[in-house]
Design a protein around this motif. Structure first.
Motif, short mmCIF file in Angstrom:
data_model
loop_
_atom_site.label_atom_id
_atom_site.label_comp_id
_atom_site.label_asym_id
_atom_site.label_seq_id
_atom_site.Cartn_x
_atom_site.Cartn_y
_atom_site.Cartn_z
N LEU A 1 0.85 -1.19 0.00
CA LEU A 1 0.00 0.00 0.00
C LEU A 1 0.88 1.25 0.00
CD1 LEU A 1 -2.66 -1.09 2.66
CD2 LEU A 1 -2.94 -1.05 0.17
N PRO A 2 0.41 2.34 -0.58
CA PRO A 2 1.24 3.56 -0.64
C PRO A 2 1.52 4.13 0.74
CG PRO A 2 -1.00 4.03 -1.35
CD PRO A 2 -0.91 2.53 -1.22
N LEU A 3 2.66 4.83 0.85
CA LEU A 3 3.08 5.45 2.10
C LEU A 3 2.93 6.96 1.98
CD1 LEU A 3 4.44 5.34 4.90
CD2 LEU A 3 6.65 5.35 3.73
N TYR A 4 2.12 7.54 2.87
CA TYR A 4 1.88 8.98 2.88
C TYR A 4 2.49 9.60 4.13
CZ TYR A 4 -1.49 8.86 -0.99
OH TYR A 4 -2.09 8.72 -2.22
N ILE A 5 2.71 10.92 4.07
CA ILE A 5 3.19 11.69 5.22
C ILE A 5 2.06 12.58 5.71
CG2 ILE A 5 4.99 13.20 6.11
CD1 ILE A 5 5.97 10.55 4.85
N TYR A 6 1.75 12.51 6.99
CA TYR A 6 0.69 13.32 7.59
C TYR A 6 1.28 14.67 7.97
CZ TYR A 6 -3.12 14.56 10.85
OH TYR A 6 -4.16 15.17 11.51
N GLY A 7 1.04 15.70 7.14
CA GLY A 7 1.58 17.04 7.37
C GLY A 7 2.32 17.52 6.14
N LYS A 8 2.59 18.86 6.10
CA LYS A 8 3.28 19.43 4.94
C LYS A 8 4.35 20.46 5.33
CE LYS A 8 1.53 20.02 0.97
NZ LYS A 8 0.83 20.55 -0.21
N GLY A 9 4.63 20.59 6.62
CA GLY A 9 5.58 21.60 7.08
C GLY A 9 7.00 21.07 7.14
N GLU A 10 7.80 21.71 8.00
CA GLU A 10 9.23 21.37 8.11
C GLU A 10 9.44 19.92 8.48
OE1 GLU A 10 12.98 22.03 11.12
OE2 GLU A 10 11.35 23.50 11.15
N VAL A 11 8.69 19.41 9.48
CA VAL A 11 8.90 18.02 9.91
C VAL A 11 8.55 17.06 8.78
CG1 VAL A 11 8.14 16.24 11.54
CG2 VAL A 11 8.50 18.58 12.34
N ASN B 1 -0.55 3.51 4.17
CA ASN B 1 0.32 3.58 5.35
C ASN B 1 0.68 5.05 5.58
OD1 ASN B 1 0.73 0.61 5.70
ND2 ASN B 1 1.65 0.85 3.67
N VAL B 2 0.86 5.44 6.83
CA VAL B 2 1.08 6.85 7.12
C VAL B 2 2.18 7.02 8.16
CG1 VAL B 2 0.03 9.03 7.83
CG2 VAL B 2 -1.37 7.30 6.69
N LEU B 3 3.09 7.97 7.91
CA LEU B 3 4.07 8.42 8.89
C LEU B 3 3.69 9.81 9.39
CD1 LEU B 3 7.51 7.36 7.38
CD2 LEU B 3 6.62 6.68 9.61
N ALA B 4 3.76 10.02 10.70
CA ALA B 4 3.50 11.33 11.26
C ALA B 4 4.53 12.32 10.72
CB ALA B 4 3.56 11.29 12.78
N GLY B 5 4.06 13.53 10.37
CA GLY B 5 4.94 14.51 9.77
C GLY B 5 4.74 15.90 10.30
N PHE B 6 4.31 16.04 11.56
CA PHE B 6 4.32 17.35 12.20
C PHE B 6 4.76 17.18 13.64
CE2 PHE B 6 -0.17 16.05 12.39
CZ PHE B 6 -0.47 16.19 13.73
N TRP B 7 5.05 18.30 14.30
CA TRP B 7 5.80 18.29 15.55
C TRP B 7 5.20 17.40 16.63
CZ3 TRP B 7 10.53 20.40 16.04
CH2 TRP B 7 11.09 20.43 17.31
N ASP B 8 3.89 17.44 16.78
CA ASP B 8 3.26 16.68 17.87
C ASP B 8 2.95 15.27 17.39
OD1 ASP B 8 1.94 15.74 20.07
OD2 ASP B 8 0.63 17.48 20.31
N TYR B 9 3.95 14.41 17.44
CA TYR B 9 3.77 13.01 17.06
C TYR B 9 2.63 12.36 17.82
CZ TYR B 9 8.10 12.14 14.33
OH TYR B 9 9.06 12.11 13.37
N ARG B 10 2.54 12.65 19.10
CA ARG B 10 1.53 12.00 19.94
C ARG B 10 0.13 12.29 19.43
NH1 ARG B 10 4.03 14.46 25.39
NH2 ARG B 10 4.10 16.21 23.96
#
Length: 380
Positions: A27-37, A83-92
Motif C-alpha cells: 500500500l502507498p506510504l503517505y506523510i501526515y503534514g506538509k511543514g518542516e517536519v 500507510n502513514v508516517l506522522a509529519g508534524f511536531w506533535d507526534y503524539r
C-alpha cells in the motif's frame, strides 16, 4: 539509586520494522503534514530509496485551499488503504488521530529526522561507567527518567519512548529557569542565536534590562537576528551584541554545511569539506574566552545549540565558566558522545554544578542538559 542499566530495553529497530511492514502491505506510504517536519521525514525516506506517495492533511486545511494536491483525511478510506508516517511536531497527537481513521493499515513515526548519531547498547556498554556517572549526577527523578527514555528511544530507534518525558518546545533552555536568579545588568551568552528566538525568550523572561551576546556564524541567520532586534526587541532597553562568528575551542575558520531547516536559511554545522551535503559556507570561529573574558560583567546564563560543536565551545569558554560560574543550558543530542562528554566537562570545571535534563521534542532530539550553579542565586 537504581542502576540505570536496569531501565534499558533490548536492542531493536522500530523504524525499519515499520518500513518493512509498509512495504510488505503493498500500500502507498503517505506523510501526515506538509511543514518542516514532513519535509524532513520525506528527506530521510529519500535517503533510504523510499518515495512517499504524497501528503495527508486535515479536512479543515483542504477547505481553505481547494487546490492543494494533498490527500484529505476523509478521503483515505476511498483509496483502498494506505500507510502513514506522522509529519508534524506533535507526534503524539498525530498518531492518536490516525488510529481512529479508517483505511490506514500502518501508522508510525520516525525517531531521528535530522543528522544526529544514534546510541546503541554496544556504545553504552563500552562507556558504561560514564553513562552511570551521568545518570547519578542528574539531580531529580524527572531528569533521570528523561535520560533513560532518550537512551531507550535510541536503542529501539523508537520515538514513542520520548512521549512521556517530552516537555513544551517553548520551555527549551528555560525549563529550570525558576532555579536561576536573574537580575539587572546580568549578562547572557547565546551560542547559535539563529534568528534571535532564544534572545527574545531571555529578554521576555528576565524582565529586567541586561546584556546579551549573541553568536551566530551563518550570514543569513545573522541578518535575520538583526531584523528581529530592530523590529521586536529594540524598545526593551537591553544591550544586545551580535557576533557573526561560530564558537569553538580556538579561533580560526571552518566550513559549515547548511542543511534544510525551518526556513530557507537552514541549519549549519561544522563539516569536513569532503562531507558537505548542502550549501558550503566558510565562517569565522572564535572562543567565548577570547571574545568576552576581559569585557563582560558576571554572566548569568549561557545557552548552546550549535549542531555538535557544544563540547568544543565549552573548552573555549573554560576561563569564563571557572571564573563566573554561569548557569548553562547545553544541547546534548547531536553526537552520541555528547550525553556523557559534556557532563564530564562541566563537572571537571566545577563539581558543584547541579545537572538536570529535559527533552523538548517527541523523538530523539532537542535534549538539553542544564548546569545550575547553586551558589549563583539558586532560589529556595
Amino acid at each position: 539509586m537504581q542502576d540505570f542499566m536496569e531501565l534499558l530495553i533490548e536492542e531493536g529497530d522500530y523504524e525499519q520494522e515499520f518500513l518493512k511492514a509498509a512495504e510488505e502491505s503493498q500500500l502507498p506510504l503517505y506523510i501526515y503534514g506538509k511543514g518542516e517536519v514532513a519535509q524532513r521525514v520525506m528527506h530521510v525516506l529519500k535517503e533510504q530509496g523510499i518515495a512517499a506517495a504524497g501528503s495527508i492533511i486535515d479536512d479543515v486545511f483542504r477547505k481553505h485551499n481547494l487546490e492543494d494536491d494533498a490527500l484529505a483525511i476523509s478521503e483515505i478510506n476511498a483509496r483502498g488503504g494506505v500507510n502513514v508516517l506522522a509529519g508534524f511536531w506533535d507526534y503524539r497527537a498525530a498518531l492518536k488521530k490516525l488510529r481512529n481513521v479508517s483505511g490506514i493499515r500502518h501508522a508510525g513515526c520516525l525517531n531521528r529526522i535530522y543528522d544526529t548519531q544514534r546510541i546503541d547498547r554496544k556504545y553504552i556498554a563500552q562507556n558504561r561507567n560514564l553513562f552511570a556517572e551521568t545518570f547519578q549526577w542528574l539531580n531529580d527523578e524527572a531528569s533521570r527518567n528523561t535520560f533513560a527514555a532518550y537512551l531507550n528511544a535510541n536503542i529501539a530507534n523508537d520515538a514513542r519512548y520520548m512521549f512521556p518525558v517530552c516537555q513544551p518546545l517553548d520551555e527549551q533552555y528555560f525549563f529550570y529557569w525558576n532555579k536561576m536568579k536573574a537580575g539587572e545588568s546580568m549578562t547572557y551568552i547565546v551560542c547559535g542565536a539563529y534568528d534571535g528566538d532564544t534572545v527574545e525568550s531571555i529578554i521576555r523572561r528576565a524582565g529586567k534590562a541586561g546584556t546579551v551576546y549573541a553568536f551566530e556564524p551563518d550570514p543569513e541567520n545573522w541578518r535575520a537576528l538583526h531584523d528581529r532586534i530592530q523590529t521586536r526587541l529594540w524598545d526593551y532597553g537591553w544591550k544586545i551584541n551580535t557576533v557573526n562568528k561560530g564558537v569553538s575551542s580556538c579561533a580560526g575558520y571552518a566550513y559549515f554545511d547548511s542543511v534544510m531547516g525551518s526556513t530557507a536559511r537552514g541549519i549549519c554545522r561544522i563539516a569536513e569539506k569532503s562531507q558537505i551535503k548542502g550549501k558550503k559556507i566558510k565562517v569565522n570561529l572564535t572562543t567565548i574566552d577570547e571574545e568576552l573574558m576581559e569585557s563582560i560583567q558576571s554572566p548569568a546564563f549561557i545557552t548552546m545549540d550549535i549542531e555538535g560543536s557544544e563540547l568544543a565551545a565549552l573548552q573555549g569558554a573554560e576561563q569564563v565558566i571557572r571564573t563566573y560560574k554561569p548557569h548553562m543550558a547545553i544541547s546534548v543530542y547531536h553526537k552520541r558522545k555528547d550525553l556523557i562528554s559534556i557532563p564530564q566537562k562541566i563537572k571537571s570545571m566545577d563539581p558543584a554544578y547541579q545537572l538536570y535534563m529535559t527533552a523538548h521534542c517527541p523523538w530523539s532530539e532537542e535534549v538539553v542538559l542544564y548546569a545550575v550553579y547553586p551558589h549563583h542565586g539558586l532560589r529556595k
